[in-house]
Scaffold this motif. Structure first.
Motif, PDB file in Angstrom:
ATOM      1  N   ILE A  27      28.661 134.895  79.104  1.00 53.49           N
ATOM      2  CA  ILE A  27      27.197 134.958  79.075  1.00 53.49           C
ATOM      3  C   ILE A  27      26.751 135.816  80.258  1.00 53.49           C
ATOM      4  N   ASP A  28      25.781 136.674  80.038  1.00 53.13           N
ATOM      5  CA  ASP A  28      25.290 137.554  81.086  1.00 53.13           C
ATOM      6  C   ASP A  28      24.728 136.736  82.251  1.00 53.13           C
ATOM      7  N   PRO A  29      25.084 137.092  83.485  1.00 45.20           N
ATOM      8  CA  PRO A  29      24.564 136.361  84.643  1.00 45.20           C
ATOM      9  C   PRO A  29      23.036 136.370  84.719  1.00 45.20           C
ATOM     10  N   GLY A  30      22.406 137.418  84.207  1.00 40.68           N
ATOM     11  CA  GLY A  30      20.945 137.470  84.191  1.00 40.68           C
ATOM     12  C   GLY A  30      20.358 136.399  83.288  1.00 40.68           C
ATOM     13  N   ALA A  31      21.039 136.115  82.162  1.00 45.85           N
ATOM     14  CA  ALA A  31      20.592 135.059  81.255  1.00 45.85           C
ATOM     15  C   ALA A  31      20.753 133.693  81.916  1.00 45.85           C
ATOM     16  N   ILE A  32      21.835 133.505  82.621  1.00 46.11           N
ATOM     17  CA  ILE A  32      22.069 132.238  83.325  1.00 46.11           C
ATOM     18  C   ILE A  32      20.990 132.020  84.380  1.00 46.11           C
ATOM     19  N   ALA A  33      20.673 133.060  85.127  1.00 48.43           N
ATOM     20  CA  ALA A  33      19.635 132.953  86.163  1.00 48.43           C
ATOM     21  C   ALA A  33      18.262 132.694  85.543  1.00 48.43           C
ATOM     22  N   ALA A  34      17.962 133.362  84.433  1.00 44.47           N
ATOM     23  CA  ALA A  34      16.669 133.156  83.770  1.00 44.47           C
ATOM     24  C   ALA A  34      16.559 131.722  83.253  1.00 44.47           C
ATOM     25  N   ALA A  35      17.637 131.221  82.671  1.00 48.77           N
ATOM     26  CA  ALA A  35      17.628 129.837  82.181  1.00 48.77           C
ATOM     27  C   ALA A  35      17.372 128.875  83.341  1.00 48.77           C
ATOM     28  N   ARG A  36      17.982 129.132  84.458  1.00 49.69           N
ATOM     29  CA  ARG A  36      17.776 128.281  85.639  1.00 49.69           C
ATOM     30  C   ARG A  36      16.311 128.331  86.091  1.00 49.69           C
ATOM     31  N   ARG A  37      15.723 129.535  86.126  1.00 46.26           N
ATOM     32  CA  ARG A  37      14.325 129.675  86.560  1.00 46.26           C
ATOM     33  C   ARG A  37      13.371 128.933  85.625  1.00 46.26           C
ATOM     34  N   HIS A  38      13.721 128.883  84.347  1.00 49.03           N
ATOM     35  CA  HIS A  38      12.852 128.251  83.349  1.00 49.03           C
ATOM     36  C   HIS A  38      13.269 126.808  83.048  1.00 49.03           C
ATOM     37  N   ARG A  39      14.166 126.296  83.857  1.00 48.99           N
ATOM     38  CA  ARG A  39      14.670 124.920  83.687  1.00 48.99           C
ATOM     39  C   ARG A  39      15.132 124.682  82.252  1.00 48.99           C
ATOM     40  N   LEU A  40      15.902 125.622  81.783  1.00 47.79           N
ATOM     41  CA  LEU A  40      16.396 125.619  80.419  1.00 47.79           C
ATOM     42  C   LEU A  40      17.900 125.346  80.438  1.00 47.79           C
ATOM     43  N   PRO A  41      18.327 124.204  79.907  1.00 50.25           N
ATOM     44  CA  PRO A  41      19.779 123.931  79.884  1.00 50.25           C
ATOM     45  C   PRO A  41      20.508 125.004  79.078  1.00 50.25           C
ATOM     46  N   LEU A  42      21.457 125.646  79.717  1.00 50.25           N
ATOM     47  CA  LEU A  42      22.216 126.715  79.068  1.00 50.25           C
ATOM     48  C   LEU A  42      23.700 126.425  79.259  1.00 50.25           C
ATOM     49  N   PRO A  43      24.313 125.807  78.254  1.00 50.40           N
ATOM     50  CA  PRO A  43      25.743 125.517  78.401  1.00 50.40           C
ATOM     51  C   PRO A  43      26.526 126.803  78.607  1.00 50.40           C
ATOM     52  N   ARG A  44      27.484 126.761  79.474  1.00 48.15           N
ATOM     53  CA  ARG A  44      28.299 127.952  79.746  1.00 48.15           C
ATOM     54  C   ARG A  44      29.456 128.007  78.765  1.00 48.15           C
ATOM     55  N   LEU A  45      29.090 128.321  77.539  1.00 46.62           N
ATOM     56  CA  LEU A  45      30.079 128.437  76.477  1.00 46.62           C
ATOM     57  C   LEU A  45      30.533 129.880  76.356  1.00 46.62           C
ATOM     58  N   ARG A  46      31.754 130.052  75.988  1.00 56.34           N
ATOM     59  CA  ARG A  46      32.257 131.408  75.728  1.00 56.34           C
ATOM     60  C   ARG A  46      31.548 131.930  74.480  1.00 56.34           C
ATOM     61  N   PRO A  47      31.024 133.142  74.511  1.00 53.95           N
ATOM     62  CA  PRO A  47      30.387 133.708  73.309  1.00 53.95           C
ATOM     63  C   PRO A  47      31.351 133.683  72.120  1.00 53.95           C
ATOM     64  N   ARG A  48      30.814 133.336  70.949  1.00 58.47           N
ATOM     65  CA  ARG A  48      31.636 133.194  69.752  1.00 58.47           C
ATOM     66  C   ARG A  48      31.182 134.158  68.663  1.00 58.47           C
ATOM     67  N   HIS A  49      32.085 134.443  67.762  1.00 54.65           N
ATOM     68  CA  HIS A  49      31.772 135.285  66.606  1.00 54.65           C
ATOM     69  C   HIS A  49      31.069 134.424  65.571  1.00 54.65           C
ATOM     70  N   ILE A  50      30.138 135.011  64.855  1.00 60.26           N
ATOM     71  CA  ILE A  50      29.363 134.267  63.865  1.00 60.26           C
ATOM     72  C   ILE A  50      30.260 133.596  62.831  1.00 60.26           C
ATOM     73  N   SER A  51      31.350 134.221  62.464  1.00 52.75           N
ATOM     74  CA  SER A  51      32.249 133.633  61.457  1.00 52.75           C
ATOM     75  C   SER A  51      32.882 132.329  61.947  1.00 52.75           C
ATOM     76  N   ASP A  52      32.884 132.099  63.260  1.00 55.55           N
ATOM     77  CA  ASP A  52      33.454 130.877  63.818  1.00 55.55           C
ATOM     78  C   ASP A  52      32.477 129.703  63.804  1.00 55.55           C
ATOM     79  N   VAL A  53      31.198 129.969  63.609  1.00 57.47           N
ATOM     80  CA  VAL A  53      30.208 128.885  63.700  1.00 57.47           C
ATOM     81  C   VAL A  53      29.322 128.727  62.475  1.00 57.47           C
ATOM     82  N   GLN A  54      29.222 129.752  61.658  1.00 53.06           N
ATOM     83  CA  GLN A  54      28.287 129.706  60.532  1.00 53.06           C
ATOM     84  C   GLN A  54      28.817 128.855  59.395  1.00 53.06           C
ATOM     85  N   HIS A  55      27.910 128.037  58.829  1.00 52.59           N
ATOM     86  CA  HIS A  55      28.197 127.224  57.663  1.00 52.59           C
ATOM     87  C   HIS A  55      27.342 127.715  56.495  1.00 52.59           C
ATOM     88  N   GLN A  56      27.774 127.378  55.309  1.00 52.52           N
ATOM     89  CA  GLN A  56      26.996 127.734  54.120  1.00 52.52           C
ATOM     90  C   GLN A  56      25.611 127.106  54.248  1.00 52.52           C
TER      91      GLN A  56
END
Length: 115
Positions: A27-56
């Protein structure tokens, strides 16, 4: 977008995950910092390909123009939000969070009503 998924999780009980057609190594460090500034929980998950998460029957919302083009009809909704990564400054990330937040706040109640 990890930021869009995090905003969705804050606004709705309907599950959301972030994935891409060409996920990067982290995840881009800028996104992590922005989430912190906005008090937005942002799990530090490894980015995944859509085929790994998408369901019908998933509703796919693309944020990146390239993803929309690569997914075609698979993407039901597209949000054209300027990518803050090239500028890399906090204001660009904050603008993306504000834009995504407005969009999530408009869509979430409609999906909650029909789920």
């Amino acid at each position: 977008s990890h930021l869009a998924a995090a905003l969705w999780r804050r606004a709705s009980s309907i599950p959301a995950v972030s994935a891409g057609t060409r996920p990067g190594p982290a995840i881009d460090p800028g996104a992590i910092a922005a989430a912190r500034r906005h008090r937005l929980p942002l799990p530090r998950l490894r980015p995944r390909h859509i085929s790994d998460v998408q369901h019908q029957d998933d509703l796919v919302v693309t944020v990146c123009d390239m993803a929309r083009e690569e997914l075609g009809q698979q993407a039901a909704v597209h949000w054209s939000v300027p990518d803050p990564v090239p500028a890399g400054d906090p204001a660009s990330f904050d603008a993306a969070v504000a834009d995504l937040s407005r969009r999530v706040q408009r869509l979430a109640p409609h999906l909650e009503a029909i789920s």
